[in-house]
Design an enzyme around this catalytic site. Structure first.
Site, PDB file in Angstrom:
ATOM      1  N   GLU A 157      -6.673  -9.625  -2.829  1.00 17.97           N
ATOM      2  CA  GLU A 157      -7.721  -9.591  -1.565  1.00 17.97           C
ATOM      3  C   GLU A 157      -9.122  -9.603  -1.789  1.00 17.97           C
ATOM      4  O   GLU A 157      -9.424  -8.520  -2.079  1.00 17.97           O
ATOM      5  CB  GLU A 157      -7.113  -8.476  -0.639  1.00 17.97           C
ATOM      6  CG  GLU A 157      -5.753  -8.488  -0.292  1.00 17.97           C
ATOM      7  CD  GLU A 157      -5.173  -7.329   0.533  1.00 17.97           C
ATOM      8  OE1 GLU A 157      -6.191  -6.753   1.152  1.00 17.97           O
ATOM      9  OE2 GLU A 157      -3.986  -6.993   0.551  1.00 17.97           O
ATOM     10  N   GLU A 162       0.800  -1.222   0.023  1.00 13.60           N
ATOM     11  CA  GLU A 162       0.072   0.071   0.063  1.00 13.60           C
ATOM     12  C   GLU A 162       0.838   1.320   0.085  1.00 13.60           C
ATOM     13  O   GLU A 162       0.633   2.267   0.747  1.00 13.60           O
ATOM     14  CB  GLU A 162      -0.956  -0.028   1.146  1.00 13.60           C
ATOM     15  CG  GLU A 162      -1.752  -1.274   1.076  1.00 13.60           C
ATOM     16  CD  GLU A 162      -2.742  -1.380   2.456  1.00 13.60           C
ATOM     17  OE1 GLU A 162      -2.548  -0.727   3.425  1.00 13.60           O
ATOM     18  OE2 GLU A 162      -3.627  -2.340   2.319  1.00 13.60           O
TER      19      GLU A 162
END
Length: 291
Positions: A163, A60
């Site tokens: 995810e 991220e």
């Protein structure tokens, strides 16, 4: 997991969002932090070498710049990829981020980041796309979603859905949403893999993601829909008389080919069908038949 012939990913070596790093890192000087990062990589790879297929390298980092700020190095993520690649060149290294497809907030930024890394000869293999949906398919628009995937594909790297979760307590509604999402992902040419991020209510970040429930891991309506898609809808089962030059269209994946004569299997072959097709040659002893 490997004893059960399951492929394992590494998630994650570093995390660029400050709150997810241990507080003791904040007490380190620039040189001490860099040393700690090398220790982290070397120690981890010494334990996982040869066991993992992928690594999410700096999680991220579109949403945080902890290591960039602490080290005053805007290209530290490039270095992270190179460190891991040097120690284990066979592992595929990934970026991994959110709001790059579910919303369009970071789609262009993610594409640009991937392009820059690729053009700078950073050993990045693929783009991990987090896909966390809420309230069923209310926030899923297949046309917009595909457009964003198209933009990401312009970076020239494979995509993995790293995810996938759908948060909804209405299992029937979640089943419909799951089918919509999986149909797009399964059919999209540049997506190489899809991973659920929580599927059993006994072990997940949010029990509302569950497609299986309870101690017996029983499929709910969403789980049953997944099983139908995976085991039936997206399977190729064909029976044809044997002759030269049989041509069959099939889903990508692993296959078992059985040659049957007088009701008995006389030859079995296993093969994988990928994007480039597959020619399978069968030699039958005592006959002139092949292919």
């Amino acid at each position: 997991m490997r004893n059960h012939r399951k492929t394992v990913r590494g998630h994650n070596m570093f995390w660029d969002i400050p709150k997810y790093n241990p507080p003791w890192l904040n007490t380190l000087s620039k040189d001490q932090l860099l040393s700690a990062m090398h220790i982290r990589v070397n120690d981890t790879i010494s334990r996982t070498k040869g066991r993992l297929a992928h690594w999410d390298v700096n999680n991220e980092n579109l949403h945080g710049d902890y290591f960039e700020q602490k080290l005053k190095n805007p290209n530290i993520t490039f270095d992270m990829f190179r460190w891991i690649h040097q120690l284990e060149p066979g592992v595929k290294l990934f970026l991994n981020d959110y709001h790059v497809a579910v919303t369009g907030l970071y789609t262009t930024a993610y594409k640009t980041q991937a392009q820059i890394m690729r053009d700078s000869n950073v050993p990045v293999y693929g783009m991990g796309v987090q896909s966390h949906f809420k309230s069923s398919n209310i926030d899923f628009n297949a046309v917009k979603h595909e457009y964003r995937l198209d933009k990401l594909t312009e970076a020239g790297l494979p995509i993995w859905i790293t995810e996938l979760s759908i948060i909804d307590t209405d299992y029937n509604r979640k089943a419909d949403a799951l089918e919509d999402v999986l149909t797009l992902y399964f059919s999209y040419p540049n997506i190489q893999g899809i991973l659920f991020w929580g599927m059993w209510d006994g072990q997940t970040f949010d029990t509302r993601t569950a497609i299986v429930n309870g101690p017996n891991v029983t499929a709910n309506e969403a789980g049953l829909r997944y099983q139908k898609l995976f085991n039936n809808t997206w399977r190729t089962n064909v029976t044809q008389p044997l002759h030269h030059g049989i041509h069959i269209n099939g889903f990508h994946g692993n296959y078992v080919l059985n040659i049957i004569h007088n009701g008995k299997i006389i030859e079995t072959q296993y093969f994988h069908l990928g994007t480039r097709g597959k020619v399978v040659t069968v030699n039958l002893h005592g006959t002139d038949n092949s292919k």
